[in-house]
Design an enzyme around this catalytic site. Structure first.
Site, PDB file in Angstrom:
ATOM      1  CB  THR A   1      -1.225   0.093   1.141  1.00 42.61           C
ATOM      2  OG1 THR A   1      -1.730  -1.051   1.222  1.00 42.61           O
ATOM      3  CG2 THR A   1      -1.676   1.281   1.349  1.00 42.61           C
TER       4      THR A   1
ATOM      5  CE  LYS B   1      -6.302  -0.735   0.037  1.00 39.43           C
ATOM      6  NZ  LYS B   1      -7.300  -1.714   0.760  1.00 39.43           N
TER       7      LYS B   1
ATOM      8  CE  LYS C   1      -5.301   2.458   2.542  1.00 40.24           C
ATOM      9  NZ  LYS C   1      -6.659   1.868   2.767  1.00 40.24           N
TER      10      LYS C   1
ATOM     11  CG  ASP D   1      -9.278   1.855   0.122  1.00 43.03           C
ATOM     12  OD1 ASP D   1     -10.445   2.342  -0.069  1.00 43.03           O
ATOM     13  OD2 ASP D   1      -8.883   1.373   1.141  1.00 43.03           O
TER      14      ASP D   1
ATOM     15  CG  ASN E   1      -9.655   4.002   3.332  1.00 44.20           C
ATOM     16  OD1 ASN E   1      -8.642   4.046   2.766  1.00 44.20           O
ATOM     17  ND2 ASN E   1     -10.231   2.780   3.787  1.00 44.20           N
TER      18      ASN E   1
ATOM     19  CD  GLU F   1     -10.536  -1.630  -0.667  1.00 41.78           C
ATOM     20  OE1 GLU F   1      -9.356  -1.740  -0.958  1.00 41.78           O
ATOM     21  OE2 GLU F   1     -10.859  -1.931   0.477  1.00 41.78           O
TER      22      GLU F   1
ATOM     23  CG  ASP G   1     -12.944  -2.093   3.439  1.00 41.18           C
ATOM     24  OD1 ASP G   1     -13.255  -3.024   4.042  1.00 41.18           O
ATOM     25  OD2 ASP G   1     -11.924  -1.424   3.466  1.00 41.18           O
TER      26      ASP G   1
ATOM     27  CE  LYS H   1      -9.913  -3.998   4.993  1.00 37.03           C
ATOM     28  NZ  LYS H   1      -9.845  -2.566   5.187  1.00 37.03           N
TER      29      LYS H   1
ATOM     30  CB  CYS I   1      -4.915  -6.567   6.795  1.00 38.45           C
ATOM     31  SG  CYS I   1      -3.674  -5.661   5.853  1.00 38.45           S
TER      32      CYS I   1
ATOM     33  CG  ASP J   1      -0.227  -3.951   2.893  1.00 38.46           C
ATOM     34  OD1 ASP J   1      -1.204  -3.976   3.598  1.00 38.46           O
ATOM     35  OD2 ASP J   1      -0.001  -2.944   2.200  1.00 38.46           O
TER      36      ASP J   1
END
Lengths: 343, 343
Positions: free
Chosen positions: A134, A159, A161, A188, A190, A216, A241, A265, A292, A319
């Site tokens: 990531t 990945k 962010k 991602d 988030n 994501e 997610d 997860k 994770c 990771d």
């Protein structure tokens, strides 16, 4: 044989190598709880909770006070009747990472006792998986440098962010794509975008010829209609997610045709709901990735065993242990660059 | 360790104690295929296929010719990687009872090798279950006599076959209820009614104060709208059996809110789809029962282990071995009247 004589909770703090920055959240360390289930023959099963207040609403400082309750429930049980332990832990809905840890520790105890590794207890579908790594939020320059280092050290899935600044995010993706040509990207947000920002982001990248393998959680967790809007107006597969914690969340996502992917997860779902989500998603032909929180190698081992056993995942985002300072690697698998191997 | 060195198919014919008559079908014997998976250390895992042409469209005479294909696929594999065996057998969609037998034989082989019984491999949720026993179609007089004998020998759940003659079926239920006051009833029409006949049947019983615990497959397998019509116009829980063979069938039933119950049979679904159906139904809060075709004690053992392991079933209709002539009981459980026990 198989009788549980003790259950221990050990609070452990792990520092990140460098601050881990995602949309609207920065972590410098992860406070985890290691769970040990001790059998009458002295064998021990290990699990780990890496709690998330942001995603699960759980507070790690409450976990030690739950030790007597869990002990009282589990001591005297035959660990091999693990479904009964799963059911007890399903009740602890506001400590889902602890549920995962206890449920896994039960499987691990069965495994050390029977000689059947957990990945085979769960089906033994694969001998090897490959994780991404990531790039957390930083200046464009630093994010490009991180991405290049990850790519150059052998990872083929990166990945990234995003979710704090639409314009900068697009520029970052462009710059990263420039220096990691053959990589696959999981992007991602988030929960950081509105649905319309997310669609604008996806269309901008698409028009520049950049391909995203998974987009994501573009929008807030509760916005199922938002996920669906992005799904039906984006060229890239959209994943839930934060919107997909329990088996019930995923049934709703399936009913509403809201996503292409679900990110399982264990820290959100425990083993019990994760197994249900695998079966439901496989049936509904929704693709799966596994992710994770802030697990050490003890906690990552849980997801590696789960992923190898079920063989259910297109992408593995496992990771966190590579980003935390840890005295000793404790996974029951071999880590070889991005590869996680049990052969 | 765990390496498969041989797979054997043995055709075996079992006669019924007396002809087994359900709506539009009479059987005098069941031709089954016993499956043996042999490991390199000589240990053997057992499974059994009890095929159904009526429900699954499979012909038992084709099974021996599939032995070389299954052998070729499985020999050399580590049986502990059972998910890979499940996936191979999922391909044999027109031999679903054979899929069940091979999948279970794999679990049984792991079990004898690791010392972990199959019911614990699957979760060990229960130590004991109780089966019903079935009254097949006959004259009213004989059906009442059978029901009374079943009740008097300790069974507390009686399954009653109907679906050929609405008026006679209502009279039969009335007469049986008269002599087995405390029993629970599963009434199975095996697709024999139209939706309107089924509703008329349920309303007639209800008006006479007779309570039915499960009203199984009142209408044709393909009539999902028919099931739904009966469900929403009957005071009794409606179950899908012939309509629920695969995980995909059950996802559709869930999406369409068509039933209260699903009857899982390993012979329809194999272990793989049965596990998925358990997870989906538990999530959607649809209740479950488990049934059988014409299994001997070898085949019934599969469903007993599955039911004990998952703990998923409100009712167990696992009585075929009690109706077949068999030289020797071969289940890995104790049968004590209606009880099936592993303690």
């Amino acid at each position: 044989m198989g009788k549980i004589v003790d259950v221990k909770f050990l609070v452990k703090e792990y520092d990140y190598e460098k601050p881990f920055h995602i949309a609207n959240n920065i972590s410098t360390s992860s406070t985890n709880v290691e769970v040990q289930i001790v059998l009458d023959n002295g064998l021990v099963g290990y699990g780990e909770a890496a709690p998330s207040y942001r995603v699960n609403g759980e507070r790690v400082e409450t976990f030690p006070s739950l030790e007597p309750f869990v002990k009282e429930q589990l001591i005297g049980m035959d660990v091999r009747n693990y479904k009964r332990i799963f059911d007890i832990m399903d009740g602890l809905r506001c400590a889902s990472s602890l549920k995962a840890a206890v449920q896994f520790a039960a499987l691990d105890a069965i495994s050390v006792e029977s000689g059947l590794p957990v990945h085979q207890l769960l089906g033994g579908a694969k001998d090897e998986i490959e994780t991404d790594k990531t790039v957390s939020i930083d200046t464009i320059e630093n994010m490009v440098k991180d991405a290049k280092e990850i790519y150059d050290s052998g990872f083929r899935v990166i990945k990234i962010k995003v979710g704090e600044n639409l314009k900068k995010d697009i520029e970052t993706l462009e710059a990263i794509a420039e220096v990691t040509k053959e990589a696959k990207y999981i992007v991602d947000a988030n929960t950081g975008y509105t649905p319309k920002e997310a669609i604008a982001f996806a269309k901008a990248l698409y028009s520049k010829g950049i391909d995203i393998d998974v987009f994501e959680q573009p929008v807030p967790a509760e916005s199922i209609e938002g996920l669906k809007l992005v799904r039906f107006n984006s060229p890239f597969p959209v994943a839930a997610d934060e919107s997909a914690r329990t088996r019930y969340d995923v049934l709703r996502l399936i009913r509403e045709e809201a996503v292409d992917f679900v990110n399982i997860k264990l820290m959100k779902s425990g083993i019990s709901d994760a197994l249900a989500i695998v079966e439901m998603a496989n049936t509904a032909k929704i693709q799966l990735m596994i992710g994770c929180m802030g697990e050490s190698s003890v906690g990552i081992n849980q997801s590696v065993q789960f992923a190898l056993g079920t063989g259910a995942f297109v992408f593995h985002d496992l990771d966190s242990h590579l980003m935390l300072k840890e005295e000793q690697f404790r996974g029951k698998f071999k880590q070889d660059g991005p590869k996680m191997i049990v052969r």
